[in-house]
Write an enzyme that holds these catalytic residues in place. Sequence first.
Site, PDB file in Angstrom:
ATOM      1  N   GLU A 205       0.842  -1.203   0.000  1.00 37.41           N
ATOM      2  CA  GLU A 205       0.000   0.000   0.000  1.00 37.41           C
ATOM      3  C   GLU A 205       0.874   1.250   0.000  1.00 37.41           C
ATOM      4  O   GLU A 205       1.575   1.521   0.979  1.00 37.41           O
ATOM      5  CB  GLU A 205      -0.916   0.006   1.232  1.00 37.41           C
ATOM      6  N   HIS A 208       0.125   3.649   3.199  1.00 40.97           N
ATOM      7  CA  HIS A 208       0.137   3.192   4.595  1.00 40.97           C
ATOM      8  C   HIS A 208       1.546   3.255   5.168  1.00 40.97           C
ATOM      9  O   HIS A 208       2.474   2.640   4.637  1.00 40.97           O
ATOM     10  CB  HIS A 208      -0.400   1.763   4.675  1.00 40.97           C
TER      11      HIS A 208
END
Length: 236
Positions: A205, A208
Amino acid sequence: MKPYQQIAIDECGEPLVPIPPEHFAFEIPHPYQNLGAPYHNSKANSPYYLRQGVVDSLIAAQTELQQNYQNWKILIFDAYRPVEVQQFMVDYTFNQIAVAQGCEFPVSEDKRQVIIEHVYQFWAVPSLDRATPPPHSTGAALDVTLADKNNRRIDMGSPIDEISERSYPDYFANSNHPKEQQYHRNRQILKNAMINAGFQQHPNEWWHFCLGDQMWAWLTNQNNSVNPLIARYGRY
């Protein structure tokens, strides 16, 4: 169990504090609150909270960013997420995928297993076990992107929470397309600011980042086998 969940936790007891609004841009209205996620049952009735040490490092990341991009800000999409909210979003994502695939409800067990495995590639299991907390439920993980001086998002090539390979941080790294090359540069600008402030980036991700939780320790230990770290933040 995911590999990072094997990391031990020695909870430091640091408080959960609000992210100071004067330093950052924010996703408002918050997308999960907008869906009805149950923040009102938590110790912080807002997603825009983190542990104190994580907030301090986030301010350092913002300072680092503005040394080279004076008018840009880190935009906070999501931060503290109680386990109840994690469960809500896992269920919501499951239903969205099931609908998109034309499933009939209730979803058959074999189809359900396929979808839930897909969901858990990007969403942590909403575990109540204190040894395996979802990263966001520790107050040490957050989802961020970049915004310009007018709080408009910088284009990263895919939206936050997209469940596809485009979410991988280096997805556009080898592209020859000028626009996709710019997406990669933008992702690198965000990553460099966060990493230089002590954060680690989720492998799947681009948005993140974490500091002090199990995932952070696990990722740090991959380049630090001599003196391995443990997590200092558990479920809050």
